[in-house]
Write a protein that holds these residues in place. Structure first.
Motif, mmCIF file in Angstrom:
data_model
loop_
_atom_site.group_PDB
_atom_site.id
_atom_site.type_symbol
_atom_site.label_atom_id
_atom_site.label_comp_id
_atom_site.label_asym_id
_atom_site.label_seq_id
_atom_site.Cartn_x
_atom_site.Cartn_y
_atom_site.Cartn_z
ATOM 1 N N ALA A 37 0.869 -1.173 0.000
ATOM 2 C CA ALA A 37 0.000 0.000 0.000
ATOM 3 C C ALA A 37 0.909 1.227 0.000
ATOM 4 C CB ALA A 37 -0.887 -0.005 1.235
ATOM 5 N N SER A 38 0.535 2.237 -0.780
ATOM 6 C CA SER A 38 1.383 3.432 -0.919
ATOM 7 C C SER A 38 0.507 4.668 -1.049
ATOM 8 C CB SER A 38 2.247 3.297 -2.174
ATOM 9 O OG SER A 38 1.447 3.104 -3.325
ATOM 10 N N ASP A 39 1.045 5.822 -0.634
ATOM 11 C CA ASP A 39 0.217 7.035 -0.748
ATOM 12 C C ASP A 39 0.183 7.569 -2.175
ATOM 13 O OD1 ASP A 39 2.608 8.498 -1.114
ATOM 14 O OD2 ASP A 39 2.727 9.063 1.003
ATOM 15 N N ASN A 40 1.161 7.179 -2.977
ATOM 16 C CA ASN A 40 1.257 7.610 -4.387
ATOM 17 C C ASN A 40 1.361 9.129 -4.536
ATOM 18 O OD1 ASN A 40 1.646 6.676 -6.988
ATOM 19 N ND2 ASN A 40 -0.506 6.838 -7.552
ATOM 20 N N THR A 41 1.745 9.811 -3.488
ATOM 21 C CA THR A 41 1.896 11.263 -3.584
ATOM 22 C C THR A 41 3.265 11.731 -3.088
ATOM 23 O OG1 THR A 41 0.928 11.554 -1.386
ATOM 24 C CG2 THR A 41 -0.570 11.736 -3.266
ATOM 25 N N CYS A 42 3.962 10.929 -2.315
ATOM 26 C CA CYS A 42 5.253 11.376 -1.771
ATOM 27 C C CYS A 42 6.280 11.450 -2.907
ATOM 28 C CB CYS A 42 5.735 10.449 -0.654
ATOM 29 S SG CYS A 42 6.411 8.870 -1.224
ATOM 30 N N GLU A 43 7.422 12.020 -2.584
ATOM 31 C CA GLU A 43 8.449 12.226 -3.614
ATOM 32 C C GLU A 43 8.940 10.896 -4.209
ATOM 33 O OE1 GLU A 43 11.200 15.208 -2.175
ATOM 34 O OE2 GLU A 43 12.650 14.668 -3.743
ATOM 35 N N ILE A 44 9.016 9.880 -3.357
ATOM 36 C CA ILE A 44 9.482 8.570 -3.835
ATOM 37 C C ILE A 44 8.441 7.952 -4.765
ATOM 38 C CG2 ILE A 44 10.223 6.262 -3.114
ATOM 39 C CD1 ILE A 44 12.157 8.525 -2.241
ATOM 40 N N CYS A 45 7.163 8.035 -4.382
ATOM 41 C CA CYS A 45 6.089 7.523 -5.248
ATOM 42 C C CYS A 45 6.084 8.250 -6.584
ATOM 43 C CB CYS A 45 4.727 7.711 -4.586
ATOM 44 S SG CYS A 45 4.355 6.482 -3.308
ATOM 45 N N ARG A 46 6.208 9.585 -6.510
ATOM 46 C CA ARG A 46 6.131 10.361 -7.754
ATOM 47 C C ARG A 46 7.297 10.035 -8.691
ATOM 48 N NH1 ARG A 46 6.369 15.795 -6.254
ATOM 49 N NH2 ARG A 46 6.351 15.282 -4.033
ATOM 50 N N ALA A 47 8.382 9.536 -8.111
ATOM 51 C CA ALA A 47 9.510 9.111 -8.946
ATOM 52 C C ALA A 47 9.299 7.689 -9.474
ATOM 53 C CB ALA A 47 10.808 9.186 -8.146
ATOM 54 N N GLY A 48 8.145 7.077 -9.135
ATOM 55 C CA GLY A 48 7.853 5.748 -9.675
ATOM 56 C C GLY A 48 8.289 4.601 -8.786
ATOM 57 N N TYR A 49 8.537 4.894 -7.521
ATOM 58 C CA TYR A 49 8.967 3.827 -6.603
ATOM 59 C C TYR A 49 7.999 3.678 -5.428
ATOM 60 C CZ TYR A 49 12.893 2.956 -9.467
ATOM 61 O OH TYR A 49 13.658 2.585 -10.542
ATOM 62 N N GLN A 50 6.738 3.387 -5.759
ATOM 63 C CA GLN A 50 5.705 3.263 -4.732
ATOM 64 C C GLN A 50 6.019 2.172 -3.715
ATOM 65 O OE1 GLN A 50 5.232 3.618 -7.967
ATOM 66 N NE2 GLN A 50 3.569 5.040 -8.396
ATOM 67 N N SER A 51 6.828 1.203 -4.099
ATOM 68 C CA SER A 51 7.201 0.167 -3.130
ATOM 69 C C SER A 51 8.219 0.701 -2.123
ATOM 70 C CB SER A 51 7.766 -1.063 -3.853
ATOM 71 O OG SER A 51 8.702 -0.661 -4.848
ATOM 72 N N GLY A 52 8.689 1.913 -2.324
ATOM 73 C CA GLY A 52 9.562 2.572 -1.356
ATOM 74 C C GLY A 52 8.884 3.787 -0.742
ATOM 75 N N CYS A 53 7.563 3.882 -0.916
ATOM 76 C CA CYS A 53 6.776 5.005 -0.373
ATOM 77 C C CYS A 53 7.110 5.253 1.096
ATOM 78 C CB CYS A 53 5.289 4.661 -0.513
ATOM 79 S SG CYS A 53 4.184 5.832 0.317
ATOM 80 N N VAL A 54 7.199 6.511 1.463
ATOM 81 C CA VAL A 54 7.544 6.825 2.850
ATOM 82 C C VAL A 54 6.449 6.378 3.819
ATOM 83 C CG1 VAL A 54 9.034 8.759 2.177
ATOM 84 C CG2 VAL A 54 6.635 9.193 2.710
ATOM 85 N N ASN A 55 5.241 6.164 3.313
ATOM 86 C CA ASN A 55 4.134 5.704 4.172
ATOM 87 C C ASN A 55 3.667 4.290 3.825
ATOM 88 O OD1 ASN A 55 3.718 8.119 5.763
ATOM 89 N ND2 ASN A 55 3.046 9.083 3.858
ATOM 90 N N ARG A 56 4.505 3.546 3.162
ATOM 91 C CA ARG A 56 4.083 2.238 2.652
ATOM 92 C C ARG A 56 3.666 1.279 3.775
ATOM 93 N NH1 ARG A 56 9.904 -0.479 0.882
ATOM 94 N NH2 ARG A 56 10.791 -0.420 2.987
ATOM 95 N N VAL A 57 2.743 0.390 3.406
ATOM 96 C CA VAL A 57 2.294 -0.678 4.311
ATOM 97 C C VAL A 57 2.361 -1.978 3.523
ATOM 98 C CG1 VAL A 57 0.401 -1.584 5.709
ATOM 99 C CG2 VAL A 57 0.689 0.897 5.474
ATOM 100 N N LEU A 58 3.002 -2.964 4.101
ATOM 101 C CA LEU A 58 3.128 -4.258 3.428
ATOM 102 C C LEU A 58 1.797 -5.011 3.565
ATOM 103 C CD1 LEU A 58 5.028 -6.133 1.931
ATOM 104 C CD2 LEU A 58 5.891 -6.944 4.120
ATOM 105 N N MET A 59 1.187 -5.347 2.439
ATOM 106 C CA MET A 59 -0.111 -6.012 2.495
ATOM 107 C C MET A 59 -0.011 -7.401 3.128
ATOM 108 S SD MET A 59 -2.416 -3.927 1.613
ATOM 109 C CE MET A 59 -3.747 -5.135 1.608
#
Lengths: 340, 340
Positions: free
Chosen positions: A87-109
């Protein structure tokens, strides 16, 4: 609700679990249409990874939205959705760079466990993608594959820089490796060499676009790849296993300047710095940012351009999840689909 | 001729060596205008790498062509030339892809030893690049730097995907790290963080374009980089040391999806697969394909756009090579230029 729980190595039970509820205003609850068993589920199942028993299992999912928190705006109850295993916020800087699996707020399903009737999806707006409508039943397996194995194989092919004119080697004939073959083909690779010893998997690899099959492993496998590539090695190698020997296979099969996309969840792997240094390869991989690819993958599946659902060769009711684990553990099945 | 020879750890002697001769029709003989001591020469000097004593030393060189074999067509006697520390044919498939340091016919110049008055350059057409004319004396150090440390720092910056809008961390304040700073600046990086504890090196790093200096190392160094990058890590990290701790520093300082260019010659390094997997970084490096960059580097030096020769802070006659090694070993000098 019913859900699969791992009580210890080899001991998967489907039992009563608490129905999930909206916890954060960004959550959604989905009713699963299908779930499945992942190659990575076999690590704790085999006792090779500490999981904190008893642990709910599963991280791949498709289903229908039942309820959403007050801050969810992009999906609504009744929609059919596919989500990533992170799970990812898809808005942080890491997500916006295309790395949602490294999202700063990620949650492992996997911490939530989707081999169940229902699941809470954190950060629903950033995690879920709705399909254009309710899918035909024959599309369900492919949409479910997009949740992890297809997205992971896709990332492997992207990271390996597969493309026109390239020779791509795929190490690993599990569902991820097979989806890597499919992705490399989609990206226009000229030659796709699947390393596999299993006839049925070889056949599926060929159906997905493999042009060559190599059955040798280790030094012999490397020698065979060298033979097929004028002694230079492949331009691109997708590593989809995660062991020392598969990483070594990948490194030694890649030409100087070539790319390795490593998406096999690495266990007890140590890469020798000097060998890596002199190999001159590009190495990239990790947990795939599936969310990045989902809109495109759903579109390709919806238009029936790709059919990754063929990786599922056994379908069982959720109640028989234990048999599904056994079948994958014994390599009787490539991938098992569970219907709740 | 006179040349430096390593007789054992710490024992460099300048002694009579046989004058080189044309062996293959693609060879050239050059008279060295300047040579130098490389950080990588310190590995065998310190007894940390088996070199087969006694061994001629040196792999960086600029000079004037004395003689060419009958098949050499692109350089001729009297021309001033710069060459890479790997001789390469520059025509094979690997060279054409920009990886001359992985050339199928490559020859390591260290096996020839360029801390000498003359040197045989194999594959002269694919290895040497002539300057537009005889260089002014003040350009000699920069042209010599192009032979290895500048080209290697350049490759580090390319591999780390340094560019506009990027924050670049440089691990290592030797000549290669400092040239990495210069390259990152040339590529338009927004912020360049040099990790260094040495005042004179910090100063040179700033002159080359560093915007920040971090003196901490290890976990504290990582924490400091995180502070400077909103907790995300740098987009790009140039690793220019080659030890386990510098690689760990690099890995932990890079954000998910970021790039590490590792150009420190790796010794006794083992990269933990699981950490690499979850870091989601791109890793690329190895012996730099200096030949790929030489035409551009020579042009930039010739037009006085860059001045990498500042890395040389001690000049000695070739006869005093032993003192040059000592000065670098004791970190009294960043890089030592030797005049034959």
């Amino acid at each position: 609700m019913r859900g699969a729980v791992l009580h210890g190595p080899g001991d998967v039970r489907v039992e009563e679990r608490r129905d999930p509820e909206i916890v954060a205003p960004t959550d959604a609850i989905i009713r699963l249409t299908a779930a499945c068993v992942c190659g990575s589920d076999l690590w704790p199942y085999r006792g090779l990874e500490e999981n904190g028993d008893p642990a709910p299992m599963g991280h791949e999912y498709v289903g229908v939205v039942e309820e959403v928190g007050p801050e969810v705006t992009t999906v609504r109850p009744g929609q059919f959705v596919v989500g990533s295993f992170w799970a990812s916020d898809n808005t942080c800087e890491i997500c916006r760079a295309g790395y949602q699996s490294g999202c700063v707020n990620r949650v492992l399903m996997a911490s939530i466990g989707t081999q169940a009737q229902f699941a809470r999806i954190p950060l629903a707006d950033g995690t879920l993608v709705a399909t254009p409508g309710m899918p035909e039943p024959e599309l369900i397996p492919s949409l479910l594959a997009a949740s992890d194995v297809l997205g992971t194989g896709w990332f492997g092919a992207v990271a390996a820089a597969a493309g026109p004119g390239k020779t791509v080697v795929v190490v690993g004939d599990g569902a991820v490796g097979l989806c890597g073959v499919l992705a490399a083909r989609h990206f226009g690779a000229e030659r796709i060499i699947a390393m596999s010893r299993h006839e049925s998997r070889q056949e599926l690899a060929r159906r997905f676009g493999a042009t060559d099959i190599v059955t040798e492993r280790g030094d012999e496998g490397v020698a065979r790849i060298m033979e097929l590539t004028n002694g230079l090695g492949a331009h691109s190698v997708i590593e989809a296993v995660g062991t020392q020997s598969s990483m070594t296979q990948a490194m030694r099969s890649t030409r100087p300047g070539g790319h390795i996309g490593f998406v096999g969840y690495a266990h007890d792997v140590a890469l020798p710095g000097d060998e890596l240094f002199f190999s001159l390869v590009h190495l990239h991989g990790g947990p795939a940012p599936v969310r990045e690819y989902l809109p495109e993958l759903i579109d390709l599946i919806w238009r029936r351009v790709i059919d990754p659902g063929q990786v599922f060769d056994l379908t069982l009711p959720l109640e028989q999840a234990a048999e599904g684990y056994r079948a994958m553990d014994e390599r009787r099945a490539v991938k098992v689909l569970l219907t709740p």
